[in-house]
Design a protein around this motif. Structure first.
Motif, PDB file in Angstrom:
ATOM      1  N   ARG A 112       1.053  -1.374  -0.093  1.00  0.00           N
ATOM      2  CA  ARG A 112       0.405   0.010  -0.109  1.00  0.00           C
ATOM      3  C   ARG A 112       0.830   1.480  -0.324  1.00  0.00           C
ATOM      4  O   ARG A 112       0.407   2.240  -0.581  1.00  0.00           O
ATOM      5  N   ALA A 150     -25.199   2.269  -0.417  1.00  0.00           N
ATOM      6  CA  ALA A 150     -24.267   1.212  -0.798  1.00  0.00           C
ATOM      7  C   ALA A 150     -22.626   1.536   0.085  1.00  0.00           C
ATOM      8  O   ALA A 150     -21.814   1.014   0.120  1.00  0.00           O
ATOM      9  N   LEU A 151     -22.426   2.816   0.638  1.00  0.00           N
ATOM     10  CA  LEU A 151     -21.678   3.349   1.789  1.00  0.00           C
ATOM     11  C   LEU A 151     -22.688   2.734   3.202  1.00  0.00           C
ATOM     12  O   LEU A 151     -23.528   3.802   3.614  1.00  0.00           O
ATOM     13  N   ASP A 152     -21.837   2.827   4.014  1.00  0.00           N
ATOM     14  CA  ASP A 152     -22.454   2.708   5.588  1.00  0.00           C
ATOM     15  C   ASP A 152     -21.341   2.797   5.930  1.00  0.00           C
ATOM     16  O   ASP A 152     -20.706   2.128   6.529  1.00  0.00           O
ATOM     17  N   ILE A 153     -21.545   4.105   7.104  1.00  0.00           N
ATOM     18  CA  ILE A 153     -20.406   4.109   8.002  1.00  0.00           C
ATOM     19  C   ILE A 153     -20.369   3.092   9.314  1.00  0.00           C
ATOM     20  O   ILE A 153     -19.586   3.436   9.644  1.00  0.00           O
ATOM     21  N   VAL A 164     -15.893  -4.571   8.792  1.00  0.00           N
ATOM     22  CA  VAL A 164     -14.055  -4.435   8.468  1.00  0.00           C
ATOM     23  C   VAL A 164     -13.198  -4.923   9.468  1.00  0.00           C
ATOM     24  O   VAL A 164     -11.851  -5.441   9.243  1.00  0.00           O
ATOM     25  N   ASP A 183     -17.237   3.871  11.420  1.00  0.00           N
ATOM     26  CA  ASP A 183     -15.825   4.517  11.256  1.00  0.00           C
ATOM     27  C   ASP A 183     -15.904   5.522   9.771  1.00  0.00           C
ATOM     28  O   ASP A 183     -16.529   4.837   9.050  1.00  0.00           O
ATOM     29  N   GLY A 196     -14.034   6.032   7.860  1.00  0.00           N
ATOM     30  CA  GLY A 196     -12.174   5.568   6.861  1.00  0.00           C
ATOM     31  C   GLY A 196     -12.618   6.351   5.440  1.00  0.00           C
ATOM     32  O   GLY A 196     -11.761   6.249   4.764  1.00  0.00           O
ATOM     33  N   SER A 197     -14.511   6.064   4.923  1.00  0.00           N
ATOM     34  CA  SER A 197     -14.685   5.889   3.454  1.00  0.00           C
ATOM     35  C   SER A 197     -14.492   7.727   3.092  1.00  0.00           C
ATOM     36  O   SER A 197     -14.875   7.790   2.451  1.00  0.00           O
ATOM     37  N   LYS A 207     -10.418  11.232   4.331  1.00  0.00           N
ATOM     38  CA  LYS A 207      -9.507  12.008   3.613  1.00  0.00           C
ATOM     39  C   LYS A 207     -10.164  13.038   3.269  1.00  0.00           C
ATOM     40  O   LYS A 207      -9.508  14.003   2.915  1.00  0.00           O
ATOM     41  N   SER A 224     -11.483   5.023  -5.661  1.00  0.00           N
ATOM     42  CA  SER A 224     -11.714   3.411  -4.557  1.00  0.00           C
ATOM     43  C   SER A 224     -10.661   2.487  -4.595  1.00  0.00           C
ATOM     44  O   SER A 224     -11.454   2.393  -6.312  1.00  0.00           O
ATOM     45  N   GLU A 280      -6.003  -1.468  -3.927  1.00  0.00           N
ATOM     46  CA  GLU A 280      -5.581  -0.707  -2.556  1.00  0.00           C
ATOM     47  C   GLU A 280      -4.549  -1.101  -0.905  1.00  0.00           C
ATOM     48  O   GLU A 280      -3.510  -1.056  -0.693  1.00  0.00           O
ATOM     49  N   HIS A 337     -10.827  -4.444   1.096  1.00  0.00           N
ATOM     50  CA  HIS A 337     -11.112  -3.481   2.231  1.00  0.00           C
ATOM     51  C   HIS A 337     -12.154  -3.144   1.845  1.00  0.00           C
ATOM     52  O   HIS A 337     -13.183  -2.218   3.099  1.00  0.00           O
ATOM     53  N   ILE A 338     -13.300  -2.980   0.624  1.00  0.00           N
ATOM     54  CA  ILE A 338     -14.343  -2.815   0.492  1.00  0.00           C
ATOM     55  C   ILE A 338     -16.007  -3.505   0.204  1.00  0.00           C
ATOM     56  O   ILE A 338     -15.706  -4.580  -0.805  1.00  0.00           O
ATOM     57  N   ILE A 339     -16.314  -2.898   1.874  1.00  0.00           N
ATOM     58  CA  ILE A 339     -17.619  -4.329   1.997  1.00  0.00           C
ATOM     59  C   ILE A 339     -18.454  -4.023   1.407  1.00  0.00           C
ATOM     60  O   ILE A 339     -19.118  -2.871   1.515  1.00  0.00           O
TER      61      ILE A 339
HETATM   62  P1  ADP Z   1      -9.375   3.764   1.458  1.00  0.00           P
HETATM   63  O1  ADP Z   1      -9.445   4.950   2.384  1.00  0.00           O
HETATM   64  O2  ADP Z   1      -8.331   3.426   1.584  1.00  0.00           O
HETATM   65  O3  ADP Z   1      -8.926   5.365  -0.163  1.00  0.00           O
HETATM   66  P2  ADP Z   1     -11.914   4.144   0.988  1.00  0.00           P
HETATM   67  O4  ADP Z   1     -12.155   5.942   0.819  1.00  0.00           O
HETATM   68  O5  ADP Z   1     -12.672   3.563   0.022  1.00  0.00           O
HETATM   69  O6  ADP Z   1     -10.937   4.245   0.489  1.00  0.00           O
HETATM   70  O7  ADP Z   1     -12.561   3.938   2.441  1.00  0.00           O
HETATM   71  C1  ADP Z   1     -12.275   2.535   2.102  1.00  0.00           C
HETATM   72  C2  ADP Z   1     -11.942   2.503   4.127  1.00  0.00           C
HETATM   73  O8  ADP Z   1     -14.018   2.577   4.462  1.00  0.00           O
HETATM   74  C3  ADP Z   1     -11.980   1.045   4.341  1.00  0.00           C
HETATM   75  O9  ADP Z   1     -10.660   0.770   4.892  1.00  0.00           O
HETATM   76  C4  ADP Z   1     -13.107   0.774   5.529  1.00  0.00           C
HETATM   77  O10 ADP Z   1     -12.933   1.695   6.607  1.00  0.00           O
HETATM   78  C5  ADP Z   1     -14.545   1.608   5.012  1.00  0.00           C
HETATM   79  N1  ADP Z   1     -15.675   1.438   4.387  1.00  0.00           N
HETATM   80  C6  ADP Z   1     -15.891  -0.240   3.481  1.00  0.00           C
HETATM   81  N2  ADP Z   1     -16.565  -0.393   3.026  1.00  0.00           N
HETATM   82  C7  ADP Z   1     -17.676   0.711   3.814  1.00  0.00           C
HETATM   83  C8  ADP Z   1     -18.505   0.591   3.072  1.00  0.00           C
HETATM   84  N3  ADP Z   1     -19.492  -0.225   2.413  1.00  0.00           N
HETATM   85  N4  ADP Z   1     -19.223   1.949   3.381  1.00  0.00           N
HETATM   86  C9  ADP Z   1     -18.122   3.352   3.917  1.00  0.00           C
HETATM   87  N5  ADP Z   1     -17.393   2.602   4.483  1.00  0.00           N
HETATM   88  C10 ADP Z   1     -16.912   1.269   4.155  1.00  0.00           C
END
Ligand code: ADP
Ligand code: MG
Length: 348
Positions: free
Chosen positions: A4, A116-119, A125, A172, A174-175, A178, A243, A247, A259-261
């Motif tokens: 990564r 599809a996005l779900d925090i 994860v 979380d 994380g998505s 940034k 995404s 990655e 890592h994208i669920i």
């Molecule tokens: P990265 O942060 O690696 O650039 P993303 O922005 O696509 O990539 O975010 C991926 C992160 O989001 C994963 O590491 C996890 O923590 C979280 N995640 C995974 N699947 C989902 C989802 N369906 N909805 C929201 N968050 C997710």
């Protein structure tokens, strides 16, 4: 993890190459603004390498770094002092104005993407080991049980930034973190008079204005298969956020798990997408949508784009590249992709 970081360094190298090219242009161009110096800094935050390059005052870099660390300490799900850790371990709590704002925005995008996005996917994860680095394949029963706790609609944030979760739920950011951080940096830099800058937050790129010579910034899109570059977009005042399943992943018995669920199955999203790059003005929205569209897969993502007017996208599948019509004049394929067809999606 090493893979990564290498991949992120590769994308940062490209941005640096662009600067070499651009400094040649500065020397040769008629509209030279040689008095503008480039100042760069590298920050390790949010589990990635960030490269900030700003034209103008050097002082602003320190403020930018501090802002990144401040936001990281609020958004991190792992830092025991953070807003999100506190909420996850106490079933809720009052969060900072930045965390509250990002949470509300993220929840609106969970809704817009119909889940599809779900925090609240975080426990799933974690079960796959993407937070600890100790990757494993959870059993069907375990995933089924964890998915019962996944429901962004149950997350409440009131006007005083008081968050409430249902028992057992964990969230979380994380998505989207940034992308939001990029927005806040752009805001800070612009308020301080910076008119040209490029911020590479682990491959998520935000640009302010043009290059100092007045040309658009050229931002590369990584080849999700070969690791080189599949193409580039020329942009001004935009975020370019990708995404992809390449990655962060592990392999077991010849199968790759990334890592994208997909919140409907609890398994890594499994469709024809290799990567999705979203281009738009709001970095947090682009970050949320790149993750959401990657989960949706090509058909649903195309429909979603047709119904939207706040972003453009580059979709990469094993068949090749599809771009949305707004990128037609600003996207160029690179490397092997120059010999393949680039399909343009129109709204008709
Ligand atoms: P990265 O942060 O690696 O650039 P993303 O922005 O696509 O990539 O975010 C991926 C992160 O989001 C994963 O590491 C996890 O923590 C979280 N995640 C995974 N699947 C989902 C989802 N369906 N909805 C929201 N968050 C997710
Ligand atoms: Mg994202």
């Amino acid at each position: 993890m090493i893979k990564r970081i290498l991949c992120q360094i590769a994308s940062i190298c490209l941005v640096l190459l662009m600067f070499n090219g651009c400094s040649n242009l500065i020397e040769n161009s008629e509209n030279i603004r040689t008095s503008i110096d480039a100042h760069s800094s590298t920050v390790y935050a949010m589990d990635t390498v960030m490269e900030l390059t700003v034209y103008g005052s050097e002082d602003i870099l320190e403020k930018s770094e501090n802002l990144i660390y401040e936001l990281e300490s609020e958004f991190s799900a792992m830092d025991t002092e953070s807003d999100i850790y506190n909420v996850n371990h106490n079933g809720g709590g009052v969060v900072s104005s930045d965390t509250g704002e990002l949470l509300k925005l993220a929840l609106s995008l969970c809704e817009r993407s119909e889940g599809a996005l779900d925090i609240s996917i975080y426990p799933v994860v974690q079960a796959w080991g993407f937070t600890s680095g100790e990757n494993r394949i959870p059993s069907e029963t375990e995933l089924k049980e964890l998915l019962q706790l996944v429901d962004y609609k149950a997350v409440r944030v009131d006007d005083n930034n008081n968050v409430t979760l249902v028992p057992g739920m964990e969230i979380d950011l994380g998505s989207v973190a940034k992308g939001y951080t990029g927005n806040r940096l752009v805001e800070l830099l612009s308020e301080n008079g910076v008119t040209n800058a490029v911020l590479n937050l682990g491959g998520n790129v935000h640009v302010i204005g043009t290059k100092p010579d007045g040309e658009a910034w050229r931002v590369a899109v990584t080849d999700p298969v070969g690791g080189g570059y599949a193409g580039m977009v020329e942009v001004v005042d935009k975020a370019v956020i990708t995404s992809g399943g390449y990655e962060r992943f592990f392999e077991q018995d010849g199968v790759r798990y990334h890592h994208i669920i997909d919140p409907t199955t609890g398994y890594p999203a499994n469709n024809d997408f290799l990567s999705v790059t979203v281009v738009g003005s709001n970095g947090a929205v682009c970050d949320a949508l790149s993750t959401a569209l990657f989960v949706m897969g090509p058909d649903r993502a195309t429909e979603f784009w047709k119904e939207s007017n706040d972003f453009e996208a580059v979709f990469i599948t094993s068949e090749g590249i599809c771009i949305t019509e707004g990128l037609e004049d600003v996207f160029s394929p690179l490397g092997d992709y120059q010999n393949k067809q680039v399909t343009v999606l129109y709204r008709d």
